[in-house]
Each structure stands twice: as structure tokens, then as C-alpha cells.
Design an enzyme around this catalytic site. Structure first.
Site, PDB file in Angstrom:
ATOM      1  N   ARG A  20      15.006 -54.533 103.467  1.00 25.13           N
ATOM      2  CA  ARG A  20      15.786 -54.828 104.670  1.00 25.13           C
ATOM      3  C   ARG A  20      16.982 -53.890 104.727  1.00 25.13           C
ATOM      4  NH1 ARG A  20      19.087 -60.451 106.012  1.00 25.13           N
ATOM      5  NH2 ARG A  20      19.752 -59.850 108.130  1.00 25.13           N
ATOM      6  N   HIS A  21      17.279 -53.388 105.913  1.00 28.31           N
ATOM      7  CA  HIS A  21      18.380 -52.434 106.087  1.00 28.31           C
ATOM      8  C   HIS A  21      19.712 -53.003 105.596  1.00 28.31           C
ATOM      9  CE1 HIS A  21      20.044 -54.803 109.389  1.00 28.31           C
ATOM     10  NE2 HIS A  21      18.803 -54.918 109.864  1.00 28.31           N
ATOM     11  N   ASN A  27      25.895 -58.145 111.654  1.00 31.59           N
ATOM     12  CA  ASN A  27      25.751 -58.983 110.465  1.00 31.59           C
ATOM     13  C   ASN A  27      27.116 -59.384 109.922  1.00 31.59           C
ATOM     14  OD1 ASN A  27      22.953 -56.999 109.356  1.00 31.59           O
ATOM     15  ND2 ASN A  27      22.870 -59.021 110.284  1.00 31.59           N
ATOM     16  N   ARG A  73      20.089 -48.924 112.631  1.00 32.76           N
ATOM     17  CA  ARG A  73      20.413 -49.495 111.324  1.00 32.76           C
ATOM     18  C   ARG A  73      19.249 -49.377 110.357  1.00 32.76           C
ATOM     19  NH1 ARG A  73      20.000 -53.526 115.232  1.00 32.76           N
ATOM     20  NH2 ARG A  73      18.743 -55.396 114.782  1.00 32.76           N
ATOM     21  N   GLU A 100      13.561 -55.541 114.965  1.00 41.10           N
ATOM     22  CA  GLU A 100      13.883 -56.935 114.671  1.00 41.10           C
ATOM     23  C   GLU A 100      13.346 -57.836 115.768  1.00 41.10           C
ATOM     24  OE1 GLU A 100      14.176 -59.469 113.009  1.00 41.10           O
ATOM     25  OE2 GLU A 100      16.158 -59.319 112.072  1.00 41.10           O
ATOM     26  N   HIS A 196      13.732 -54.851 109.180  1.00 39.69           N
ATOM     27  CA  HIS A 196      14.706 -55.886 109.506  1.00 39.69           C
ATOM     28  C   HIS A 196      14.300 -57.200 108.855  1.00 39.69           C
ATOM     29  CE1 HIS A 196      16.303 -53.151 112.634  1.00 39.69           C
ATOM     30  NE2 HIS A 196      15.037 -52.782 112.700  1.00 39.69           N
TER      31      HIS A 196
END
Length: 262
Positions: A20-21, A27, A73, A100, A196
């Protein structure tokens, strides 16, 4: 002298890494992000540099190709990793189907504010429920036009641009890409997928075959490499997935992902 078959020296297994990034600006602010193209935060960059890369280096993992979504991202995390692994020449395949999950009209909203308005049970259903679809994004949402007019989504076929998605819808969207990646892995290609949170969960379900109920409870922390090993002869998994890195850090970050937060 006994003849030695070439097949004796062929690699019998291959590994796939899902990551996951790093944390994005949204976030950090605890906002629903989805298809909004939020960049990595400074902390997210540091996560890639101090969490993902050391774990990959220590495990001596190398890659022939990297998959990412078209969102920055995801791509930026992939580029950081390849740069620090001294393999910036490795191609990155971008695919909108790895974006995502679209959080609809929740996009841009703080999770705690939404929970205070609709209740934590409803918010967790929107976040984790397999078939629960958030309210579709509409023109009153400040990110509506930014998302709908973003040229990074030009490859999305007419009629397939979502206005909101459930986890189930994301699982279905990711499936054709997973089939492509699976073929590459079984051909011996070393693949890294920088994706994501919900996409990583969708891949976990495709790979591990876990139930719809079980995947609702899976949480993926940022920048922790998740390694799968496959038997190239049988196509089956060799053991369980391994999360690389400090296990106490991983447990703490996984709990943070599961929580609604402040």
C-alpha cells in the site's frame, strides 16, 4: 556421467509483493480520499524511505515490473522505491482499474465528522462492508469536477466511471488486472504492486480465496510489503503471506487503519 536436466536449475517458486502506498495528505487529515488525486504527504514519503525500502532490501527482493494505479500517491511510492533500490529502469505499468475504491460523496469528508453525524456503525459499514455503497458523489461535492475532469482517468471506458463503489465492486474491478499479474508471476516475472488500501484487500481476497465476511476485517497498513510465494508447477501458494518489517510496528499501524480515528 548422469545427464543433468536443465529443469533442475529452474526456479520452482516466484514471489509477488503487494504494498500500500505511503500516507497521503488526506490520510494524515483522516479524510475519505478515493479517486481524489491526493499526493503523498512528507510523512508518506518518509514511510516509503524508512519502512518499505529497508524491508525490501533486507529481504533481497528484486523486481522486473511494477504495477500502480494512475493516482499520484501510488505512482510516487513506486518511483521512490525503484529509485532507492537502484532500479529506476524497471517499468511501471499504470492501470486505472487499480485506483482506490471510489468513496462517493464521502470524498473529502473527515471520518470522525461523518461518524458523529451518521454513527460509527454506519461509517464502518461504508468503510468495511462488502456490499455497502456510500452515497454517490454529486456536483455539490467540492471534488466532483476535479475528479470527473481529471485527464488521468481518460482511459476509463464510457459507462464505467464510478460515482461510488462498495468493496465488492472494487474486487470485481481489480479482477482482470489480477489475472494479468498472475500470468506474469507464473511466467517467472518478479512483480511489485504499489496500490491502495481497498485494492490491496481486493487482491488479498483474489489470492487467498477468503470469504466476503473475512475480507471485511482485513486491514492493510501503509508501506508494509506483503509477500506471497507461489509454486510455479502447481500454481498454489507456498505458506501464508508474510508482512515484512518490525512486527510490533505493523500491529500498531494495522490497528490505526482499522479505527475511525479523530
Amino acid at each position: 556421467m548422469r545427464e543433468i536436466q536443465a529443469s533442475q536449475f529452474m526456479t520452482k517458486t516466484n514471489r509477488l509483493v503487494i504494498l500500500r502506498h505511503g500516507e497521503s495528505d488526506f490520510n494524515i487529515e483522516n479524510k475519505f480520499c478515493g479517486w481524489h488525486d491526493a499526493p503523498l504527504s512528507e510523512f508518506g514519503v518518509q514511510e516509503a524511505l524508512t519502512v518499505a525500502i529497508p524491508a525490501l532490501v533486507q529481504s533481497e527482493l528484486e523486481f522486473d515490473v511494477v504495477y500502480s494505479s494512475v493516482l499520484s500517491r501510488s505512482r510516487q511510492t513506486a518511483e521512490l522505491i525503484l529509485s532507492k533500490l537502484n532500479c529506476a529502469y524497471v517499468p511501471i505499468k499504470e492501470d486505472w482499474r487499480l485506483c482506490e475504491r471510489h468513496y462517493g460523496n464521502l470524498t473529502g469528508c473527515r471520518k470522525r465528522v461523518v461518524a458523529d453525524r451518521y454513527g460509527e456503525e454506519q461509517v464502518q459499514a461504508w468503510r468495511r462492508g462488502y456490499d455497502c455503497v456510500p452515497p454517490p458523489i454529486d456536483e455539490k461535492n467540492r471534488y466532483f469536477y476535479t475528479i470527473c475532469s481529471n485527464p488521468i482517468f481518460d482511459d476509463v471506458p464510457r459507462g464505467e466511471f464510478p460515482l461510488a463503489e462498495s468493496l465488492h465492486m472494487c474486487v470485481d474491478r481489480v479482477k482482470p488486472v489480477w489475472k494479468e499479474v498472475r500470468r506474469e508471476v507464473f511466467q517467472g516475472t518478479r512483480v511489485l504492486m504499489c496500490v491502495h488500501g481497498t485494492v490491496a484487500r481486493a487482491l488479498v481476497q483474489h489470492i487467498e480465496g477468503i470469504s466476503n465476511e473475512a475480507i471485511e476485517k482485513v486491514n492493510i497498513p501503509n508501506c508494509v510489503p506483503r509477500v506471497y510465494e507461489f509454486d510455479l508447477k502447481t500454481g498454489g501458494l507456498v505458506g501464508a503471506a508474510i508482512n515484512l518489517g518490525d512486527q510490533e510496528y505493523i500491529r500498531r499501524k494495522t490497528a490505526q487503519v482499522a479505527a475511525i480515528g479523530d
